[in-house]
Write a protein that holds these residues in place. Structure first.
Motif, mmCIF file in Angstrom:
data_model
loop_
_atom_site.group_PDB
_atom_site.id
_atom_site.type_symbol
_atom_site.label_atom_id
_atom_site.label_comp_id
_atom_site.label_asym_id
_atom_site.label_seq_id
_atom_site.Cartn_x
_atom_site.Cartn_y
_atom_site.Cartn_z
ATOM 1 N N ALA A 36 0.826 -1.201 0.000
ATOM 2 C CA ALA A 36 0.000 0.000 0.000
ATOM 3 C C ALA A 36 0.859 1.249 0.000
ATOM 4 C CB ALA A 36 -0.921 -0.013 1.225
ATOM 5 N N ASN A 37 1.907 1.257 0.834
ATOM 6 C CA ASN A 37 2.755 2.441 0.914
ATOM 7 C C ASN A 37 3.592 2.645 -0.345
ATOM 8 O OD1 ASN A 37 2.685 1.459 4.123
ATOM 9 N ND2 ASN A 37 2.354 3.643 3.723
ATOM 10 N N VAL A 38 3.992 1.563 -0.985
ATOM 11 C CA VAL A 38 4.715 1.681 -2.257
ATOM 12 C C VAL A 38 3.820 2.345 -3.297
ATOM 13 C CG1 VAL A 38 5.710 0.388 -4.170
ATOM 14 C CG2 VAL A 38 6.299 -0.236 -1.824
ATOM 15 N N LEU A 39 2.560 1.880 -3.374
ATOM 16 C CA LEU A 39 1.617 2.489 -4.318
ATOM 17 C C LEU A 39 1.408 3.973 -4.011
ATOM 18 C CD1 LEU A 39 -1.114 -0.302 -4.593
ATOM 19 C CD2 LEU A 39 0.403 0.485 -6.414
ATOM 20 N N ILE A 40 1.218 4.284 -2.719
ATOM 21 C CA ILE A 40 0.985 5.685 -2.332
ATOM 22 C C ILE A 40 2.210 6.549 -2.631
ATOM 23 C CG2 ILE A 40 0.617 7.197 -0.341
ATOM 24 C CD1 ILE A 40 -1.102 4.883 0.852
ATOM 25 N N ASN A 41 3.383 6.068 -2.218
ATOM 26 C CA ASN A 41 4.605 6.854 -2.406
ATOM 27 C C ASN A 41 4.926 7.076 -3.883
ATOM 28 O OD1 ASN A 41 4.825 6.934 0.362
ATOM 29 N ND2 ASN A 41 6.356 5.297 0.478
ATOM 30 N N ILE A 85 2.568 9.680 -5.219
ATOM 31 C CA ILE A 85 2.966 11.031 -4.799
ATOM 32 C C ILE A 85 4.122 11.529 -5.668
ATOM 33 C CG2 ILE A 85 3.979 12.371 -2.911
ATOM 34 C CD1 ILE A 85 2.423 10.566 -0.972
ATOM 35 N N ARG A 86 5.098 10.657 -5.945
ATOM 36 C CA ARG A 86 6.214 11.016 -6.838
ATOM 37 C C ARG A 86 5.694 11.453 -8.205
ATOM 38 N NH1 ARG A 86 10.915 6.380 -6.324
ATOM 39 N NH2 ARG A 86 12.057 7.308 -4.571
ATOM 40 N N GLU A 87 4.754 10.647 -8.702
ATOM 41 C CA GLU A 87 4.199 10.924 -10.030
ATOM 42 C C GLU A 87 3.459 12.260 -10.045
ATOM 43 O OE1 GLU A 87 0.718 9.057 -12.834
ATOM 44 O OE2 GLU A 87 1.975 7.658 -11.693
ATOM 45 N N VAL A 105 0.521 15.046 -2.177
ATOM 46 C CA VAL A 105 0.235 14.034 -1.143
ATOM 47 C C VAL A 105 -1.250 13.700 -1.127
ATOM 48 C CG1 VAL A 105 0.182 13.609 1.338
ATOM 49 C CG2 VAL A 105 2.198 14.667 0.298
ATOM 50 N N GLU A 106 -2.081 14.733 -1.207
ATOM 51 C CA GLU A 106 -3.522 14.492 -1.161
ATOM 52 C C GLU A 106 -3.986 13.646 -2.346
ATOM 53 O OE1 GLU A 106 -7.692 16.943 -0.531
ATOM 54 O OE2 GLU A 106 -5.792 18.014 -0.648
ATOM 55 N N PHE A 107 -3.544 14.002 -3.550
ATOM 56 C CA PHE A 107 -3.933 13.218 -4.730
ATOM 57 C C PHE A 107 -3.288 11.825 -4.704
ATOM 58 C CE2 PHE A 107 -5.563 17.148 -6.443
ATOM 59 C CZ PHE A 107 -6.593 16.728 -7.267
ATOM 60 N N GLY A 108 -2.078 11.746 -4.180
ATOM 61 C CA GLY A 108 -1.405 10.451 -4.100
ATOM 62 C C GLY A 108 -2.189 9.464 -3.256
ATOM 63 N N TYR A 109 -2.623 9.887 -2.071
ATOM 64 C CA TYR A 109 -3.416 9.013 -1.197
ATOM 65 C C TYR A 109 -4.781 8.718 -1.803
ATOM 66 C CZ TYR A 109 -0.409 8.683 2.914
ATOM 67 O OH TYR A 109 0.609 8.353 3.778
ATOM 68 N N LYS A 110 -5.391 9.726 -2.386
ATOM 69 C CA LYS A 110 -6.734 9.547 -2.933
ATOM 70 C C LYS A 110 -6.756 8.556 -4.090
ATOM 71 C CE LYS A 110 -10.582 12.230 -4.840
ATOM 72 N NZ LYS A 110 -11.054 13.583 -5.232
ATOM 73 N N THR A 125 8.342 21.505 -1.258
ATOM 74 C CA THR A 125 8.603 20.289 -2.040
ATOM 75 C C THR A 125 8.823 19.124 -1.080
ATOM 76 O OG1 THR A 125 10.986 20.725 -2.074
ATOM 77 C CG2 THR A 125 9.662 21.564 -3.940
ATOM 78 N N ILE A 126 8.745 17.939 -1.650
ATOM 79 C CA ILE A 126 8.934 16.722 -0.860
ATOM 80 C C ILE A 126 10.034 15.892 -1.497
ATOM 81 C CG2 ILE A 126 7.853 14.593 -0.050
ATOM 82 C CD1 ILE A 126 5.171 15.982 -0.215
ATOM 83 N N ASN A 127 10.994 15.457 -0.687
ATOM 84 C CA ASN A 127 12.031 14.547 -1.170
ATOM 85 C C ASN A 127 11.549 13.104 -0.987
ATOM 86 O OD1 ASN A 127 13.878 16.618 -1.812
ATOM 87 N ND2 ASN A 127 14.482 16.771 0.351
ATOM 88 N N ILE A 128 11.145 12.493 -2.063
ATOM 89 C CA ILE A 128 10.610 11.135 -1.996
ATOM 90 C C ILE A 128 11.069 10.342 -3.211
ATOM 91 C CG2 ILE A 128 8.446 11.809 -3.144
ATOM 92 C CD1 ILE A 128 7.015 9.734 -1.371
#
Length: 550
Positions: A454-459, A462-464, A477-482, A547-550
């Protein structure tokens, strides 16, 4: 998506805290838990046979005995109904031979009435499956032959095995053992696994006892010489009487053995006065002479019949039979009213308690014999636990290192979710008193790997959102989780369905695997989506990064 009201924050943390508290007793040695105050709950995970050690017994049903018992019951029913109902139909002696019941109608004019009555007693020839359970044949005009069909016997075996499993379950639970595994295997076998039981001998004795209790009148007119030759008077049958009194207390109606190795035999009226089906309680007691006995209590119907029979046969002996062997044949000195009595027969406290448990839990509808037994040592189970823990630790550490290296801060959140997931799995299992088996450990290790999906998909989502669609940190982050949550829920629902099917149709270790897998899937979705989202939302609220470093 990132908005968390206070009640939801409290709900998440309280759920995790509750699971943590539920987990503690399972990791505290039992001798330490015994010193805890009684008001402190002690939910714990039970260990299966392959982890705690114990005994495994395979029981096989004697289907030939079931066929004979079923035939005898139908013979008694026919005899009773033909001679009781109005109008009475006179019939000759009923005999049983080669799986058939045979009798002759004395009056030719009543043959058709006899056939109609037989059709009623045999269910018009059709059973629950729509197939004939009994066939009726008329020979020489007046002789009826009643035969049980293979379909009828198969249905009887199926029902008897289902009932036998329930009786075995009640007997084992009466011993106070924890989490036995009792499953049907094939057409006529039952597998019993009892964790923690080191000596299976007592269990074998208990499960091998059919506990078919019957009370019958003794045929005092029978000639002991005829009994010794195996010839019973009409309407009677011969049974062994191992504990028959000897010497000056010898009974005139008992055939005592002439050679060593033989048992005394006694003739009993074939009709049963009262059976164990009408018992409501049985327990080990001491009589007025401090001898060990088994006290029993009948229900109202059984008590009435027992009292009526003893009133009509005062001064005559009656026999107490358990599993086809006479335990005692006392004289009826006075009517036995109130539906209570005692069985004496040279019992020890243990043997009396075993018989009481067997009688109390109900008779087995079919005789069972032990065809295989094995004992799993606790040392082997401990080795399995240690190897399972080692596998889980290695897998968890490897995943944590990978996630930290790949996703940095978000890898930290994923790692925390992994640890919380493990705590929640054990906490929920302890709450429900679930049993952990070796396949269950495999299921737990599997959920560790699945938990990061699940976290791989979310992370990655978010990168995308950040790199390809150039969204701001909070928006990414919001769109990544959604967006990722939809795929996560769809994938895990199919996994839960698979686990449910394994639990419903599997047995023993398969069910253990399914339980841990299902719990792990639910908790991994909770920790991977809800818990990490809570942590990320709190971080974003506090720091407002561009920005987020991910």
């Amino acid at each position: 998506m990132l908005d968390f009201p206070k009640w939801k924050v409290w709900a998440v943390w309280l759920s995790i805290a509750a699971c943590f508290l539920l987990t503690i007793p399972s990791f505290v040695p039992e001798n330490m838990r015994e010193r805890w105050p009684g008001w402190i709950p002690q939910p714990s995970i039970n260990l299966g046979l392959d982890l705690a050690g114990g005994s495994s017994i395979l029981l096989e049903a004697d289907t030939a005995d079931l066929a004979r018992t079923r035939l005898a019951a139908k013979r008694d029913e026919i005899e009773t109904e033909f001679r009781r109902q109005d109008p009475r139909i006179d019939i000759g002696d009923i005999s049983m031979r080669d799986g058939t019941i045979s009798f002759m109608v004395r009056d030719v004019a009543k043959v058709d009435a006899a056939r109609e009555r037989l059709l009623q007693l045999t269910g018009s020839g059709a059973g629950m499956t729509g197939q004939r359970e009994w066939t009726i044949e008329v020979r020489d005009g007046t002789r009826f032959i009643v035969t049980q069909t293979n379909a009828g016997l198969d249905q009887a075996v199926k029902q008897a095995m289902a009932d036998a499993r329930e009786v075995v379950d009640r007997r084992i639970n009466a011993l106070g053992t924890l989490e036995p595994t009792i499953v049907l295997e094939g057409r006529n076998r039952i597998l019993v696994e009892v964790p923690g039981l080191k000596d299976p001998e007592a269990l074998k004795q208990l499960l091998g006892k059919t506990a078919r209790l019957e009370f019958k009148l003794v045929d005092i007119t029978a000639n002991p010489a005829e009994i010794a030759a195996g010839r019973a008077p009409i309407g009677s049958e011969i049974m062994p009487y191992p504990s028959a009194p000897t010497g000056q207390f010898a009974l005139p109606y008992v055939a005592y053995p002439q050679r060593e190795g033989q048992q005394p035999m006694i003739a009993l009226k074939r009709q049963t006065i009262v059976s164990g089906d009408q018992l409501i309680d049985a327990k080990q007691e001491f009589d007025q002479n401090q001898q060990v006995v088994v006290g029993f209590t009948f229900n109202s119907q059984g008590g009435f019949r027992f009292g009526q029979t003893t009133r009509e046969n005062t001064g005559k002996p009656f026999a107490i039979i358990v599993d086809g062997s006479v335990i005692s044949a006392p004289n009826i000195n006075e009517p036995i009213l109130g539906g209570r009595g005692q069985i004496s027969g040279g019992f020890t406290v243990q043997s009396a308690n075993e018989l009481a448990i067997a009688l109390r839990s109900g008779k087995l509808p079919v005789a069972l014999k032990v065809v295989e037994e094995r004992t799993v040592s606790a040392e082997l189970g401990q080795e399995s636990i240690e190897k399972g823990i080692l596998a889980g630790v290695i897998g968890t550490v490897a995943l944590i290192l990978f996630m930290l290296f790949t996703y940095l801060r978000f890898g930290v959140y994923t790692s925390l979710a992994l640890l919380v997931n493990a705590v929640m799995v054990f906490g929920i299992m302890a709450f429900f008193g679930a049993t952990l088996t070796l396949p269950g450990i495999a299921g737990f290790v599997l959920t560790i790997g699945a938990a990061v999906d699940a976290n791989v998909l979310i992370n990655e989502r978010i990168r995308e959102e950040q790199r390809i669609r150039n969204r701001a940190a909070v928006s990414a982050v919001e769109f990544g989780y959604k967006e990722a949550s939809r795929a996560i829920f769809d994938a895990n629902i199919t996994n839960v369905i698979s686990a449910a099917i394994m639990f419903m149709f599997g047995s023993g270790p398969i069910r253990g695997f399914a339980v841990v897998l299902a719990i792990g899937i639910v908790t991994s979705v909770f920790t991977g989506v809800t818990f990490t989202r809570l942590l990320v939302a709190d971080w974003l609220k506090r720091n407002r990064p561009k920005t987020i470093n991910i």
